[in-house]
Design an enzyme around this catalytic site. Sequence first.
Site, mmCIF file in Angstrom:
data_model
loop_
_atom_site.group_PDB
_atom_site.id
_atom_site.type_symbol
_atom_site.label_atom_id
_atom_site.label_comp_id
_atom_site.label_asym_id
_atom_site.label_seq_id
_atom_site.Cartn_x
_atom_site.Cartn_y
_atom_site.Cartn_z
ATOM 1 N N GLY A 160 55.893 30.602 28.832
ATOM 2 C CA GLY A 160 54.858 29.967 29.636
ATOM 3 C C GLY A 160 53.542 30.086 28.887
ATOM 4 N N ARG A 161 52.460 30.091 29.666
ATOM 5 C CA ARG A 161 51.133 30.192 29.041
ATOM 6 C C ARG A 161 51.002 31.450 28.186
ATOM 7 N NH1 ARG A 161 47.822 27.516 33.677
ATOM 8 N NH2 ARG A 161 49.241 28.696 34.961
ATOM 9 N N ARG A 182 63.743 29.070 30.859
ATOM 10 C CA ARG A 182 64.606 28.258 31.730
ATOM 11 C C ARG A 182 64.701 26.836 31.190
ATOM 12 N NH1 ARG A 182 61.579 28.700 37.220
ATOM 13 N NH2 ARG A 182 59.954 28.623 35.646
ATOM 14 N N ARG A 244 56.390 42.431 34.000
ATOM 15 C CA ARG A 244 56.672 43.273 35.151
ATOM 16 C C ARG A 244 57.835 44.194 34.813
ATOM 17 N NH1 ARG A 244 52.412 42.072 36.705
ATOM 18 N NH2 ARG A 244 51.779 41.116 38.681
ATOM 19 N N GLU A 273 55.810 51.515 39.554
ATOM 20 C CA GLU A 273 54.454 51.974 39.213
ATOM 21 C C GLU A 273 53.796 52.674 40.387
ATOM 22 O OE1 GLU A 273 52.168 48.675 37.683
ATOM 23 O OE2 GLU A 273 53.732 48.188 36.266
ATOM 24 N N HIS A 291 49.487 49.665 32.980
ATOM 25 C CA HIS A 291 49.322 48.288 33.478
ATOM 26 C C HIS A 291 47.888 47.797 33.217
ATOM 27 C CE1 HIS A 291 50.768 45.187 36.691
ATOM 28 N NE2 HIS A 291 49.910 44.638 35.863
ATOM 29 N N GLY A 293 47.220 45.302 30.727
ATOM 30 C CA GLY A 293 47.338 44.123 29.851
ATOM 31 C C GLY A 293 46.206 43.126 30.005
#
Length: 329
Positions: A160-161, A182, A244, A273, A291, A293
């Site tokens: 994706g992006r 996908r 995730r 988490e 977490h 990012g």
Amino acid sequence: MSTRPKPLVIVTRKLPDAVETRMMELFRTELNDSDRQWDRAELLEAMGRADVLVPTVTDRIDAECLEAAGPGLKLLASFGAGVDHIDLAAAHERGIMVTNTPGVLTGDTADMTMALILSVSRRLIEGERLVRTGGWLGWAPTALLGHRIYGKRLGIVGMGRIGAAVARRARGFGISIHYHNRRRTDPDIEAELEATYWESLDQMLARMDIVSINCPHTPATYHLLSRRRLALMKPHAYIVNTSRGEVIDEPALLEALLAGRLAGAALDVFEREPAIDPKLRELDNVVLLPHMGSATLEGRLEMGERVIVNIKAFTDGHRPPDRVLEQFF
Ligand code: 8YV
């Protein structure tokens, strides 16, 4: 002058000051100055009063929570790109719209992915720890040898992006790009990245030097990197996750690392988490981040802007730009 009461917007966590101030100007806003994560009862109470709730990844808005929504609650304007903390089907069933903040954290998350690829392959954290703890006795020809990333193959799971942004950066490091998605991506993007598409994730995993997880967590991607699939990876391969934790079977990953069936892992996200298996913390070939990012001030401000645009559009009777449609997940 309109006398229409302003909608009550309840924000579950502390956001950057500039974002909160603008929200106070535009809406009737309740802030969480302490930034303390609410317990279940507090979250349900807010659901019952809000016209718009601004949750984050730390708020689990499941079907039971949505049962507590008051009649005024019509919008969940989530602060973040991922929406796996929200039961989208239950929200839509109750006529509650969900928006997120896509696009504005793409570059920061891709930068962090590269930082993690370099950290685990070049042993940055081990080296830093050695210096910081006073254990460094001087240069040695064979000390802390890592592996070169130039010329290696990177398998991106989810183009994706963010996946595409990782690919662009990795190309600059001389890494060749492979991906599984996908759907096959736009031919122009594929050509620009000189990317190889693998319809079969299994086939791709068995051939990569580095694997980066960049797909969202959905029912379809839960434990996509299962025990069986992790076993397909080469023993010299690294795995990096900035998406995730749930996309990787974490106990199976730990087993593979302990058994030396993988060279290392760099993880910014975890299945439960902030809980992390203590055995993971003991491994030197594992880089662990909390977490972070997308954690840049610029990014957080832009996320706040997206949230405000979505709320403003909604309360003015327009369609918010970042509506999350259930069928996408
Ligand atoms: C955010 C993230 O910091 O946006 C996401 O999906 O995982 C993070 O980068 C967090 O979700 C904010 O709610």
